[in-house]
Design an enzyme around this catalytic site. Structure first.
Site, PDB file in Angstrom:
ATOM      1  N   ILE A  79      -5.408 -12.969   2.342  1.00 26.85           N
ATOM      2  CA  ILE A  79      -5.904 -11.717   1.800  1.00 26.85           C
ATOM      3  C   ILE A  79      -7.149 -11.243   2.564  1.00 26.85           C
ATOM      4  O   ILE A  79      -7.377 -10.044   2.725  1.00 26.85           O
ATOM      5  CB  ILE A  79      -6.129 -11.860   0.279  1.00 26.85           C
ATOM      6  CG1 ILE A  79      -6.076 -10.498  -0.388  1.00 26.85           C
ATOM      7  CG2 ILE A  79      -7.382 -12.611  -0.047  1.00 26.85           C
ATOM      8  CD1 ILE A  79      -5.819 -10.570  -1.867  1.00 26.85           C
ATOM      9  N   CYS A  80      -7.941 -12.192   3.075  1.00 24.40           N
ATOM     10  CA  CYS A  80      -9.149 -11.770   3.808  1.00 24.40           C
ATOM     11  C   CYS A  80      -8.788 -11.166   5.174  1.00 24.40           C
ATOM     12  O   CYS A  80      -9.484 -10.277   5.660  1.00 24.40           O
ATOM     13  CB  CYS A  80     -10.146 -12.903   3.949  1.00 24.40           C
ATOM     14  SG  CYS A  80      -9.457 -14.518   3.778  1.00 24.40           S
ATOM     15  N   THR A  81      -7.695 -11.628   5.781  1.00 26.20           N
ATOM     16  CA  THR A  81      -7.228 -11.016   7.033  1.00 26.20           C
ATOM     17  C   THR A  81      -6.819  -9.569   6.769  1.00 26.20           C
ATOM     18  O   THR A  81      -7.178  -8.653   7.508  1.00 26.20           O
ATOM     19  CB  THR A  81      -6.012 -11.790   7.583  1.00 26.20           C
ATOM     20  OG1 THR A  81      -6.375 -13.136   7.741  1.00 26.20           O
ATOM     21  CG2 THR A  81      -5.535 -11.209   8.902  1.00 26.20           C
ATOM     22  N   CYS A  93      -9.862 -14.529  -2.581  1.00 25.17           N
ATOM     23  CA  CYS A  93      -9.329 -15.085  -1.347  1.00 25.17           C
ATOM     24  C   CYS A  93      -9.266 -16.599  -1.462  1.00 25.17           C
ATOM     25  O   CYS A  93     -10.258 -17.292  -1.288  1.00 25.17           O
ATOM     26  CB  CYS A  93     -10.199 -14.692  -0.151  1.00 25.17           C
ATOM     27  SG  CYS A  93      -9.413 -15.167   1.394  1.00 25.17           S
TER      28      CYS A  93
END
Ligand code: ZN
Lengths: 432, 178
Positions: free
Chosen positions: A214-216, B105
């Protein structure tokens, strides 16, 4: 020449001399690998052509191939279920459909096409979900073939057919032949519910859907897929709140496409298209017509062998990898003792009508053949007693004082889980 | 039709029909009743009859987030454990790995999810984020930047945000227990 009248009133020839000449080569005499129960000649031909009832689940890429193969190899009572309607993008490989059929139910159109093309074959369509049908519906078939693209639907039909097996009724055991394709890869397998490894046994072998960190997606998008996931995973809930994303709604896909395109432009990424957007959010892997054809052929071959006993059937997994050349491989997938569907034990217990849940749990713990500590019990969707978490323990604690017979009917089932069990234990309760 | 029945082993003949509980349901029952959580984590069910929707409160007793109570919603669908549970933070918190919408995340919630993992693994993973916030996988870039550059300032911001303060124009939810 035998004739039959079909619903439009036209008399058409069926079973003309030599119609099944090639198929009959296999059915008129035993071969070196035929099963000992094989009865060559009229008996087996009569069963295949007049008695055998087969269900095809899915009328998409695999389903179209399967229906055609079955009809041409002599199955005459075929049922087909599919919940989808025909999309223009299906027409390149789902060859039973024409441009005029776009928007119509796949099951209905496929059934009509096969019947008009292959005389004497009856195809009964059902446009809807497999979950709409009950046990009695599935019990009417001799065999089930699945050509689905959804893991969830496969898990459902697998569990349903395993549950259907009634030890008192041999007819309740329905062989399940499952085909699946992903691009150039595919698999076909034979599942004999409760006897051989089931779909759920191999769930952890599946390729999981591609998910990007999700951070990418949020910070360092590099691929068009990252932009599309950004739109669907982060932007959709931010902008639309609790409104659910419907991946079949063109307006929703259009919104995602617009947002993803803007994102792609900002990061100078190329390749965000409408169809990629739809593909990513619906997790579609490009379907290849030739892979479908091979896998469908393999499934129908197995159906034919099982229905006729004319040759040994697949034990139990066939894998095709067509990415580099054509590689295939068969192996026996083993049944898992801790499979939540076909593994675990089922035990009959006869108890007094007066026995409380509290005492019942004590009895379970004391039983040498079960060996459980701290069991949690439920029956269907009813929670009988949960050891933890605290709130659920408190909510179910009043049941400890009740009698088991207040909560579970005679012949009813209790599902027991405990850390000492591989998965779960199923108890059928009878009252003395 | 092939004679399959004779292949059924004798002991199988005693097997009875299983309950109509889905594999996902049984698996969730197993995961929940066998949770092994430290006292810093607690589950809450708004409807105890519904195992598929609940919340988890994490109250770290050490680290920079000590003294806060952080609430996450868990939504499990019928394709569990093929698909991971959907987890979101219910409060707006100042954390490098949680964005302002509550997205988290954590690798095992997406790309590294496997059916052998369970709810306990996810919960332990979430708690770890409060003990070791990670500036390398940022969802809140401001917070990650601060953590990397100036740990003291970051800690100050965490404490201020937990009291319901605002940082760089963003108002955070009060999550302090005191
Ligand atoms: Zn199984």
């Amino acid at each position: 020449m035998a004739t039959t009248t079909i619903s439009n009133g036209a008399a058409i020839a069926q079973d003309w001399p030599g119609r099944y000449y090639h198929v009959d080569q296999v059915l008129d005499r035993p071969g070196p690998r035929t099963d000992e129960s094989f009865l060559a000649g009229e008996g087996v031909k009569d069963f295949l052509r007049n008695k055998c009832k087969i269900l095809v689940i899915g009328a998409g890429g695999l389903g179209c191939e399967i229906l055609a193969n079955l009809a041409l190899s002599g199955f005459k009572d075929i049922h087909v279920i599919d919940m989808d309607t025909i999309d223009i993008s299906n027409l390149n490989r789902q060859f039973l459909f024409r441009p005029k059929d776009v928007g119509k139910p796949k099951a209905t159109v496929a059934a009509a096409f096969i019947m008009s093309r292959v005389p004497g074959v009856k195809v009964t369509p059902y446009y809807g979900k497999i979950q709409d049908k009950d046990d009695d519906y599935y019990l009417q078939f001799n065999l089930v073939i699945c050509g689905l693209d959804s893991v969830e639907a496969r898990r459902w039909i697998n569990a349903t057919l395993v549950n259907l097996v009634d030890p008192e009724n041999p007819e309740s055991l329905k062989p399940l032949i499952d085909g699946g394709t992903e691009g150039f890869k595919g698999q076909a397998r034979v599942i004999l519910p409760t006897i051989s490894s089931c779909y759920e046994c191999s769930l952890d072998m599946l390729n999981k859907p591609t998910a990007f960190p999700i951070c990418t997606i949020a910070n360092t998008p590099r691929l068009p897929e990252h932009c599309i996931e950004w739109a669907s995973v982060l932007e959709w809930p931010r902008v639309h709140g609790d409104k659910k994303l419907d991946t079949d709604d063109p307006e929703h896909i259009g919104w995602l496409y617009k947002i993803a395109s803007a994102r792609a432009q900002e990061f100078k990424i190329e390749g965000v298209t409408w169809s990629l957007t739809q593909g990513v959010v619906k997790n579609i892997i490009p379907a290849i017509a030739s892979t479908n054809a091979i896998i469908a052929a393999s499934c129908c071959n197995e159906a034919f062998k099982i229905a006729t006993s004319s040759a040994a059937y697949l034990n139990n997994y066939f894998m095709l990898i067509g990415t580099d050349g054509v590689y295939s491989f068969t192996f026996e997938h083993e049944k898992r003792a801790d499979c939540p569907v076909c593994g675990g034990e089922a035990v009959d217990m006869t108890i007094s009508k007066e026995l409380t849940v509290d005492k019942f749990i004590e009895t379970l713990i004391e039983r040498q053949d079960i060996q459980i500590k701290k069991p949690s019990l439920s029956s269907g969707s009813k929670h009988i007693y949960f050891q933890a978490p605290q709130q659920l323990e408190e909510a179910t604690r009043p049941n400890l004082e009740k009698t088991v017979s207040e909560l579970v009917d005679d012949g009813g089932e209790i599902t027991v889980t405990a850390s000492s069990l591989p998965f779960s234990l199923s108890l059928r309760i009878h009252y003395s | 039709m092939i004679k399959i029945w004779s292949m059924k082993k004798n002991e199988d003949a005693a097997a009875k029909k299983r309950p109509k509980t889905s594999a996902a349901q049984i698996r969730v029952q197993k995961d929940l009743t066998e949770l092994d959580l430290p006292s810093t984590m607690k589950t809450t069910f708004s409807d105890p009859a519904d195992l598929l929707n609940f919340s988890l409160t994490i109250s770290p007793d050490e680290g920079m987030y000590k003294g806060g109570a952080f609430v996450f919603s868990f939504v499990i669908n019928n394709n569990y454990p093929h698909e991971p549970p959907k987890v979101k933070c219910m409060q707006r918190i100042y954390h490098p790995n949680v964005d302002l919408e509550g997205n988290v995340c954590l690798n095992i919630l997406r790309e590294d999810w496997k059916p052998v993992l369970n709810l306990n693994s996810v919960m332990v993973g979430l708690q770890y984020l409060f003990l070791e916030p990670n500036a390398d996988d940022p969802l809140n870039k401001e917070a990650a930047e601060e953590l990397r550059k100036n740990r003291d300032q970051f800690l100050y911001n965490v404490k201020a945000s937990m009291r319901g303060g605002s940082i760089k124009g963003v108002q955070y939810d009060r999550v302090s227990l005191q």
